[in-house]
Scaffold this motif. Sequence first.
Motif, PDB file in Angstrom:
ATOM      1  N   LEU A 144       0.825  -1.215   0.000  1.00  0.00           N
ATOM      2  CA  LEU A 144       0.000   0.000   0.000  1.00  0.00           C
ATOM      3  C   LEU A 144       0.860   1.266   0.000  1.00  0.00           C
ATOM      4  O   LEU A 144       0.515   2.258  -0.652  1.00  0.00           O
ATOM      5  CB  LEU A 144      -0.947  -0.010   1.196  1.00  0.00           C
ATOM      6  CG  LEU A 144      -2.036  -1.087   1.160  1.00  0.00           C
ATOM      7  CD1 LEU A 144      -2.806  -1.097   2.476  1.00  0.00           C
ATOM      8  CD2 LEU A 144      -2.958  -0.900  -0.024  1.00  0.00           C
ATOM      9  N   ALA A 145       1.967   1.234   0.705  1.00  0.00           N
ATOM     10  CA  ALA A 145       2.864   2.392   0.725  1.00  0.00           C
ATOM     11  C   ALA A 145       3.470   2.632  -0.649  1.00  0.00           C
ATOM     12  O   ALA A 145       3.577   3.778  -1.099  1.00  0.00           O
ATOM     13  CB  ALA A 145       3.958   2.185   1.764  1.00  0.00           C
ATOM     14  N   ARG A 146       3.881   1.565  -1.323  1.00  0.00           N
ATOM     15  CA  ARG A 146       4.434   1.724  -2.675  1.00  0.00           C
ATOM     16  C   ARG A 146       3.381   2.282  -3.634  1.00  0.00           C
ATOM     17  O   ARG A 146       3.665   3.146  -4.460  1.00  0.00           O
ATOM     18  CB  ARG A 146       4.971   0.393  -3.196  1.00  0.00           C
ATOM     19  CG  ARG A 146       6.294  -0.006  -2.585  1.00  0.00           C
ATOM     20  CD  ARG A 146       6.939  -1.155  -3.329  1.00  0.00           C
ATOM     21  NE  ARG A 146       6.115  -2.347  -3.359  1.00  0.00           N
ATOM     22  CZ  ARG A 146       6.149  -3.321  -2.452  1.00  0.00           C
ATOM     23  NH1 ARG A 146       6.980  -3.243  -1.440  1.00  0.00           N
ATOM     24  NH2 ARG A 146       5.360  -4.363  -2.564  1.00  0.00           N
ATOM     25  N   GLN A 147       2.140   1.791  -3.525  1.00  0.00           N
ATOM     26  CA  GLN A 147       1.072   2.287  -4.389  1.00  0.00           C
ATOM     27  C   GLN A 147       0.783   3.757  -4.114  1.00  0.00           C
ATOM     28  O   GLN A 147       0.586   4.545  -5.031  1.00  0.00           O
ATOM     29  CB  GLN A 147      -0.205   1.457  -4.204  1.00  0.00           C
ATOM     30  CG  GLN A 147      -1.327   1.884  -5.116  1.00  0.00           C
ATOM     31  CD  GLN A 147      -0.991   1.728  -6.585  1.00  0.00           C
ATOM     32  OE1 GLN A 147      -0.512   0.687  -6.988  1.00  0.00           O
ATOM     33  NE2 GLN A 147      -1.211   2.759  -7.370  1.00  0.00           N
ATOM     34  N   ALA A 148       0.775   4.143  -2.844  1.00  0.00           N
ATOM     35  CA  ALA A 148       0.539   5.544  -2.484  1.00  0.00           C
ATOM     36  C   ALA A 148       1.654   6.427  -3.044  1.00  0.00           C
ATOM     37  O   ALA A 148       1.389   7.533  -3.537  1.00  0.00           O
ATOM     38  CB  ALA A 148       0.447   5.698  -0.973  1.00  0.00           C
ATOM     39  N   ALA A 149       2.880   5.953  -2.996  1.00  0.00           N
ATOM     40  CA  ALA A 149       4.002   6.724  -3.547  1.00  0.00           C
ATOM     41  C   ALA A 149       3.852   6.876  -5.053  1.00  0.00           C
ATOM     42  O   ALA A 149       4.074   7.959  -5.609  1.00  0.00           O
ATOM     43  CB  ALA A 149       5.327   6.051  -3.196  1.00  0.00           C
ATOM     44  N   ARG A 150       3.463   5.797  -5.744  1.00  0.00           N
ATOM     45  CA  ARG A 150       3.254   5.882  -7.199  1.00  0.00           C
ATOM     46  C   ARG A 150       2.141   6.866  -7.533  1.00  0.00           C
ATOM     47  O   ARG A 150       2.262   7.673  -8.458  1.00  0.00           O
ATOM     48  CB  ARG A 150       2.907   4.505  -7.772  1.00  0.00           C
ATOM     49  CG  ARG A 150       4.095   3.652  -8.102  1.00  0.00           C
ATOM     50  CD  ARG A 150       3.708   2.442  -8.941  1.00  0.00           C
ATOM     51  NE  ARG A 150       2.857   1.515  -8.222  1.00  0.00           N
ATOM     52  CZ  ARG A 150       3.294   0.539  -7.445  1.00  0.00           C
ATOM     53  NH1 ARG A 150       4.581   0.346  -7.281  1.00  0.00           N
ATOM     54  NH2 ARG A 150       2.448  -0.254  -6.833  1.00  0.00           N
ATOM     55  N   ASP A 151       1.039   6.798  -6.784  1.00  0.00           N
ATOM     56  CA  ASP A 151      -0.080   7.713  -7.016  1.00  0.00           C
ATOM     57  C   ASP A 151       0.344   9.166  -6.801  1.00  0.00           C
ATOM     58  O   ASP A 151      -0.038  10.054  -7.571  1.00  0.00           O
ATOM     59  CB  ASP A 151      -1.252   7.375  -6.095  1.00  0.00           C
ATOM     60  CG  ASP A 151      -1.911   6.058  -6.452  1.00  0.00           C
ATOM     61  OD1 ASP A 151      -1.648   5.518  -7.553  1.00  0.00           O
ATOM     62  OD2 ASP A 151      -2.682   5.556  -5.608  1.00  0.00           O
ATOM     63  N   PHE A 152       1.150   9.420  -5.775  1.00  0.00           N
ATOM     64  CA  PHE A 152       1.624  10.771  -5.490  1.00  0.00           C
ATOM     65  C   PHE A 152       2.490  11.290  -6.641  1.00  0.00           C
ATOM     66  O   PHE A 152       2.304  12.410  -7.117  1.00  0.00           O
ATOM     67  CB  PHE A 152       2.409  10.788  -4.184  1.00  0.00           C
ATOM     68  CG  PHE A 152       3.008  12.135  -3.883  1.00  0.00           C
ATOM     69  CD1 PHE A 152       2.243  13.146  -3.369  1.00  0.00           C
ATOM     70  CD2 PHE A 152       4.349  12.379  -4.136  1.00  0.00           C
ATOM     71  CE1 PHE A 152       2.782  14.389  -3.102  1.00  0.00           C
ATOM     72  CE2 PHE A 152       4.910  13.611  -3.873  1.00  0.00           C
ATOM     73  CZ  PHE A 152       4.126  14.617  -3.352  1.00  0.00           C
ATOM     74  N   VAL A 153       3.423  10.480  -7.096  1.00  0.00           N
ATOM     75  CA  VAL A 153       4.309  10.898  -8.187  1.00  0.00           C
ATOM     76  C   VAL A 153       3.495  11.142  -9.452  1.00  0.00           C
ATOM     77  O   VAL A 153       3.693  12.144 -10.145  1.00  0.00           O
ATOM     78  CB  VAL A 153       5.422   9.854  -8.433  1.00  0.00           C
ATOM     79  CG1 VAL A 153       6.175  10.157  -9.715  1.00  0.00           C
ATOM     80  CG2 VAL A 153       6.372   9.819  -7.256  1.00  0.00           C
ATOM     81  N   ASN A 154       2.560  10.259  -9.756  1.00  0.00           N
ATOM     82  CA  ASN A 154       1.722  10.446 -10.945  1.00  0.00           C
ATOM     83  C   ASN A 154       0.894  11.726 -10.852  1.00  0.00           C
ATOM     84  O   ASN A 154       0.737  12.444 -11.849  1.00  0.00           O
ATOM     85  CB  ASN A 154       0.816   9.240 -11.157  1.00  0.00           C
ATOM     86  CG  ASN A 154       1.571   8.021 -11.612  1.00  0.00           C
ATOM     87  OD1 ASN A 154       2.673   8.128 -12.154  1.00  0.00           O
ATOM     88  ND2 ASN A 154       1.007   6.851 -11.376  1.00  0.00           N
ATOM     89  N   ALA A 155       0.369  12.031  -9.681  1.00  0.00           N
ATOM     90  CA  ALA A 155      -0.410  13.266  -9.503  1.00  0.00           C
ATOM     91  C   ALA A 155       0.476  14.491  -9.681  1.00  0.00           C
ATOM     92  O   ALA A 155       0.056  15.490 -10.294  1.00  0.00           O
ATOM     93  CB  ALA A 155      -1.070  13.278  -8.127  1.00  0.00           C
ATOM     94  N   GLU A 156       1.702  14.452  -9.173  1.00  0.00           N
ATOM     95  CA  GLU A 156       2.615  15.581  -9.334  1.00  0.00           C
ATOM     96  C   GLU A 156       3.005  15.768 -10.804  1.00  0.00           C
ATOM     97  O   GLU A 156       3.090  16.899 -11.293  1.00  0.00           O
ATOM     98  CB  GLU A 156       3.871  15.378  -8.481  1.00  0.00           C
ATOM     99  CG  GLU A 156       3.615  15.543  -7.001  1.00  0.00           C
ATOM    100  CD  GLU A 156       3.160  16.947  -6.649  1.00  0.00           C
ATOM    101  OE1 GLU A 156       3.796  17.928  -7.091  1.00  0.00           O
ATOM    102  OE2 GLU A 156       2.154  17.068  -5.922  1.00  0.00           O
ATOM    103  N   VAL A 157       3.235  14.686 -11.499  1.00  0.00           N
ATOM    104  CA  VAL A 157       3.574  14.769 -12.920  1.00  0.00           C
ATOM    105  C   VAL A 157       2.409  15.363 -13.703  1.00  0.00           C
ATOM    106  O   VAL A 157       2.593  16.239 -14.550  1.00  0.00           O
ATOM    107  CB  VAL A 157       3.960  13.373 -13.472  1.00  0.00           C
ATOM    108  CG1 VAL A 157       4.017  13.372 -14.997  1.00  0.00           C
ATOM    109  CG2 VAL A 157       5.286  12.930 -12.895  1.00  0.00           C
ATOM    110  N   GLU A 158       1.200  14.909 -13.392  1.00  0.00           N
ATOM    111  CA  GLU A 158       0.017  15.430 -14.078  1.00  0.00           C
ATOM    112  C   GLU A 158      -0.191  16.915 -13.765  1.00  0.00           C
ATOM    113  O   GLU A 158      -0.503  17.708 -14.653  1.00  0.00           O
ATOM    114  CB  GLU A 158      -1.215  14.621 -13.670  1.00  0.00           C
ATOM    115  CG  GLU A 158      -2.487  15.056 -14.344  1.00  0.00           C
ATOM    116  CD  GLU A 158      -2.489  14.826 -15.842  1.00  0.00           C
ATOM    117  OE1 GLU A 158      -3.258  15.511 -16.539  1.00  0.00           O
ATOM    118  OE2 GLU A 158      -1.704  13.987 -16.320  1.00  0.00           O
ATOM    119  N   ALA A 159       0.008  17.321 -12.516  1.00  0.00           N
ATOM    120  CA  ALA A 159      -0.145  18.725 -12.144  1.00  0.00           C
ATOM    121  C   ALA A 159       0.893  19.589 -12.861  1.00  0.00           C
ATOM    122  O   ALA A 159       0.576  20.680 -13.347  1.00  0.00           O
ATOM    123  CB  ALA A 159      -0.018  18.893 -10.633  1.00  0.00           C
TER     124      ALA A 159
END
Length: 64
Positions: free
Chosen positions: A41-56
């Motif tokens: 779950l921590a790895r998935q949360a980190a991936r989601d965070f990075v993807n959101a930052e890239v999209e922003a």
Amino acid sequence: MAPQRDTIAGKLRLVLDAPDANVTPLRSGADPRLVSLVRLLARQAARDFVNAEVEATRRRDLQD
């Protein structure tokens, strides 16, 4: 075939050191399946965070 676009994701470089599985000592009663789930779950949360930052960043660049 369409040419590839130069995207922010192509420029992003994320380097992580994978921790050794034995780094975190487990309490004697800890369920290793639970520990694995939390790590997943921590790895998935980190991936989601990075993807959101890239999209922003991509959206900000498109607005400029």
